[in-house]
Write a protein that holds these residues in place. Sequence first.
Motif, PDB file in Angstrom:
ATOM      1  N   VAL A 193      -9.332  10.229   0.711  1.00  0.00           N
ATOM      2  CA  VAL A 193      -9.632   9.107  -0.175  1.00  0.00           C
ATOM      3  C   VAL A 193      -8.635   8.000   0.142  1.00  0.00           C
ATOM      4  O   VAL A 193      -7.430   8.209   0.060  1.00  0.00           O
ATOM      5  N   THR A 194      -9.138   6.843   0.508  1.00  0.00           N
ATOM      6  CA  THR A 194      -8.254   5.727   0.843  1.00  0.00           C
ATOM      7  C   THR A 194      -8.238   4.658  -0.248  1.00  0.00           C
ATOM      8  O   THR A 194      -7.426   3.752  -0.211  1.00  0.00           O
ATOM      9  N   ASP A 195      -9.117   4.791  -1.226  1.00  0.00           N
ATOM     10  CA  ASP A 195      -9.195   3.833  -2.319  1.00  0.00           C
ATOM     11  C   ASP A 195      -8.161   4.200  -3.394  1.00  0.00           C
ATOM     12  O   ASP A 195      -8.379   5.110  -4.196  1.00  0.00           O
ATOM     13  N   TYR A 245       0.838  -1.202   0.000  1.00  0.00           N
ATOM     14  CA  TYR A 245       0.000   0.000   0.000  1.00  0.00           C
ATOM     15  C   TYR A 245       0.877   1.258   0.000  1.00  0.00           C
ATOM     16  O   TYR A 245       0.615   2.197  -0.747  1.00  0.00           O
ATOM     17  N   TYR A 247      -7.303   2.622  -6.013  1.00  0.00           N
ATOM     18  CA  TYR A 247      -7.808   2.400  -7.367  1.00  0.00           C
ATOM     19  C   TYR A 247      -8.545   3.632  -7.872  1.00  0.00           C
ATOM     20  O   TYR A 247      -8.373   4.039  -9.016  1.00  0.00           O
ATOM     21  N   GLN A 248      -9.352   4.258  -7.011  1.00  0.00           N
ATOM     22  CA  GLN A 248     -10.080   5.468  -7.396  1.00  0.00           C
ATOM     23  C   GLN A 248      -9.102   6.586  -7.754  1.00  0.00           C
ATOM     24  O   GLN A 248      -9.297   7.300  -8.730  1.00  0.00           O
TER      25      GLN A 248
END
Length: 102
Positions: free
Chosen positions: A81-83, A3, A85-86
């Motif tokens: 924002v933790t996503d 991550y 991919y987004q």
Amino acid sequence: MLYEVKKLLLTRRIKDLLEKNQITILHYIPGRVRLCSPLWKQHPEIITRLIFECKNENRIRSVTYSNETGSLLVKFDATPVTDLYQIEMWIETLGSILNGNK
């Protein structure tokens, strides 16, 4: 660990994209950012596409372009924002617009 590596790579991609397109962050506070690029005055179609895409993004509250200053004011939901991919998808969309592919 993976991550953190992805976050570093995304940060680098964003930095490169901004530099390549001469985009400067003029001002930032959570929920509000003002961006500027000398290329936008020369290529108004880029701004038109950016505004269109931003208005379709549910985290963005408003987008305003000033032709006089060549700056773009974006007001957005400041929740982190933790996503990843987004975030990657946003970078891809921005890159496509700036490179004239979308």
